[in-house]
Design an enzyme around this catalytic site. Structure first.
Site, PDB file in Angstrom:
ATOM      1  N   ASP A  15       0.867  -1.171   0.000  1.00 59.11           N
ATOM      2  CA  ASP A  15       0.000   0.000   0.000  1.00 59.11           C
ATOM      3  C   ASP A  15       0.898   1.213   0.000  1.00 59.11           C
ATOM      4  O   ASP A  15       2.113   1.063  -0.137  1.00 59.11           O
ATOM      5  CB  ASP A  15      -0.981  -0.023   1.180  1.00 59.11           C
ATOM      6  CG  ASP A  15      -2.336   0.497   0.744  1.00 59.11           C
ATOM      7  OD1 ASP A  15      -2.406   1.669   0.335  1.00 59.11           O
ATOM      8  OD2 ASP A  15      -3.317  -0.259   0.789  1.00 59.11           O
ATOM      9  N   VAL A  56      -7.717  -4.828   1.367  1.00 61.32           N
ATOM     10  CA  VAL A  56      -6.654  -5.692   1.897  1.00 61.32           C
ATOM     11  C   VAL A  56      -5.505  -5.837   0.905  1.00 61.32           C
ATOM     12  O   VAL A  56      -4.431  -6.286   1.269  1.00 61.32           O
ATOM     13  CB  VAL A  56      -7.217  -7.075   2.281  1.00 61.32           C
ATOM     14  CG1 VAL A  56      -8.140  -6.964   3.500  1.00 61.32           C
ATOM     15  CG2 VAL A  56      -7.981  -7.727   1.122  1.00 61.32           C
ATOM     16  N   LYS A  57      -5.729  -5.497  -0.351  1.00 60.65           N
ATOM     17  CA  LYS A  57      -4.709  -5.615  -1.399  1.00 60.65           C
ATOM     18  C   LYS A  57      -3.950  -6.930  -1.289  1.00 60.65           C
ATOM     19  O   LYS A  57      -2.727  -6.974  -1.394  1.00 60.65           O
ATOM     20  CB  LYS A  57      -3.755  -4.423  -1.377  1.00 60.65           C
ATOM     21  CG  LYS A  57      -4.459  -3.099  -1.711  1.00 60.65           C
ATOM     22  CD  LYS A  57      -3.506  -1.935  -1.866  1.00 60.65           C
ATOM     23  CE  LYS A  57      -4.219  -0.639  -2.220  1.00 60.65           C
ATOM     24  NZ  LYS A  57      -5.182  -0.158  -1.213  1.00 60.65           N
ATOM     25  N   ARG A  58      -4.671  -8.025  -1.120  1.00 57.91           N
ATOM     26  CA  ARG A  58      -4.037  -9.327  -0.976  1.00 57.91           C
ATOM     27  C   ARG A  58      -3.571  -9.841  -2.330  1.00 57.91           C
ATOM     28  O   ARG A  58      -4.094  -9.445  -3.384  1.00 57.91           O
ATOM     29  CB  ARG A  58      -4.993 -10.335  -0.339  1.00 57.91           C
ATOM     30  CG  ARG A  58      -5.385  -9.997   1.092  1.00 57.91           C
ATOM     31  CD  ARG A  58      -4.184  -9.856   2.006  1.00 57.91           C
ATOM     32  NE  ARG A  58      -4.563  -9.819   3.403  1.00 57.91           N
ATOM     33  CZ  ARG A  58      -4.522  -8.723   4.184  1.00 57.91           C
ATOM     34  NH1 ARG A  58      -4.125  -7.567   3.713  1.00 57.91           N
ATOM     35  NH2 ARG A  58      -4.867  -8.798   5.462  1.00 57.91           N
TER      36      ARG A  58
END
Lengths: 313, 313
Positions: free
Chosen positions: A109, B105-107
């Protein structure tokens, strides 16, 4: 302490460049263990406790022969907040046993949000006038799609707290080339990211010669691994894809330096589920046998490649 | 239910294409709120509880005027397992109030590990003979660096459970071009990823015309946003970067379709910390005022671009 120096020294002491991946979930537990530790309809807390018990038994059995564990967050998040308690306890238990602990979180991020992730895994969280640790890891894995805004907050946390990161460069999965092998200018995306990783880590090179900013380089692409090895002499590689994903020791020598250093190879399912191929042993003993077999396979691969001679081991 | 259909309908009902980002941490709390809810040296549990109380007050104040909230996991992981309890409670509380809930969550991971993440946020976790939900979200954000192996497990979870994802395509941060703007063949990396996103989502197009597989397109790059809008007619955009990151309504019309649909704009700090610029109001009232101002700014931008006329609103 410089996390990469410490990792290199532990690899040398144990003569074992491998890391055990604790990708533990209920489906990986042997039937007898599951029967002894779980009701038929467990809740999240009971599942998470059984997974901690399994991890603990594996760490007890392996800590004298392996230098590090990698704990894959996905398998803990799947059990909700209770799973995150087990994630945290597993990191702590492994550290208490002298293991280098990698939080395989692949976070990414920007700006203040990346700082929050770095605080969560490598630093400390501010609580009014005080501070506390959320999850105590020596290393975290980081994804580079956002560029340096997504990575430098982690690098600063490494500098401040002595931790390290491994940035995804060339991953082990079949479709990793879809983006990573695309050509940008005269090189591939993964080569370009590798060079960025070397740049980002230039200020954090330790006494052992490697930066605290490492790279993830998949074991399943030995040619690309050797290519990156030649390009990034100060970058330590975390090499997943051994065992269940198919790579073997002899194919991996190219990820290591001429002296046999510079890389650590991860195996997860082949260790966690070693009981499946060794039905005569209990799960922990089976995991130990597989971990020793893997170590010997890696060392034989290095020897065959002439990389053992100059080795400091 | 198709999560994107539901989101589009909620945007239309509330006449508001904006989503509130709950990137809540102690530093965002007004001094009076912090004094009332926290000791001088709080522990993780107390910090996490105060953050839940803040989120709850904001949701109570905003749910009748906004269609969705986006909850940024980093700010909750920073408070350890207790933070993940607050993350989960915040998702649940927002859903109970009829809001579409995005787990930011940008998983990203591969194979079985990506399946575990998909189970954690969009699906269910198998517990012996039963199943349970770890974190209940309508959408999760996903990073594409690993290629389709890292995305298709999420797409399958969307298909099975009715959720959706937003894949990072062109992010809002200053260094997003470092990788995303590189040219591969005759196009940029972000254009290539955008086309992959459209492909991945082709089987999940809902009644409102958009796929459950959306894209993250930063508000701070209006030209690239308009470029992607033209290329990806079935892909809904989550547009972060409004407010604190600098983008304004008039610049964002290009991210929307000719009829004013196809995108939702996120603001986090400008809402969470609206009390800083409105010292005469309590924090919740200030957040509401800012949310209304943002809505009107977005709608004015659409009107000025001639995108309101054909709008179904």
């Amino acid at each position: 302490m410089h996390a990469m120096d410490e990792l290199v020294r532990r690899i040398r002491e144990k003569r074992n460049p491998s890391v055990i991946g604790l990708d533990t979930c209920l489906a990986h537990l042997p039937p007898k263990f599951a029967r002894d530790h779980l009701r038929e309809l467990p809740n999240m807390e009971e599942a998470a406790q059984a997974i901690f018990d399994y991890n603990k038994a594996l760490i007890d059995e392996l800590y004298d022969i392996v230098p590090a564990v990698k704990v894959q967050a996905a398998y803990y998040e799947m059990y909700g907040p209770a799973g995150m308690v087990t994630f945290s306890r597993t990191l702590d238990y492994a550290r208490e046993h002298g293991l280098t602990v990698m939080a395989d979180v692949k976070r990414n991020d920007i700006g203040a949000t990346a700082e929050a992730y770095a605080a969560a895994y490598l630093g400390q969280t501010t609580l009014g006038e005080g501070k506390a640790s959320a999850f105590c890891a020596d290393f975290a894995t980081v994804t580079p799609y956002l560029g340096e805004d997504g990575v430098l907050p982690f690098v600063r946390a490494c500098e401040e707290h002595g931790g390290g990161i491994f940035v995804l460069v060339k991953t082990s999965n079949p479709s990793s080339g879809q983006l990573q092998d695309m050509r940008v200018g005269g090189r591939t995306v993964y080569e370009m990211v590798g060079e960025l990783v070397a740049d980002w880590g230039r200020g954090l090179i330790g006494e052992e010669g490697y930066s605290a900013v490492g790279a993830v380089v998949g074991a399943t692409y030995p040619e690309q691994g050797a290519n990156l090895r030649a390009r990034l002499p100060r970058t330590f590689f975390l090499v997943p894809g051994y065992g269940a994903q198919g790579a073997k020791g002899a194919e991996l020598a190219g990820c290591f330096d001429a002296n046999g250093g510079g890389a650590i190879v991860n195996a997860s399912r082949s260790i966690l589920c070693a009981w499946k191929t060794r039905p005569d042993m209990d799960f922990a003993h089976a995991a130990r046998e597989e971990a020793l077999r893997m170590r010997d396979d890696l060392l034989a691969g290095l020897k065959a490649a002439g990389k053992e001679g100059a080795n400091p081991w």
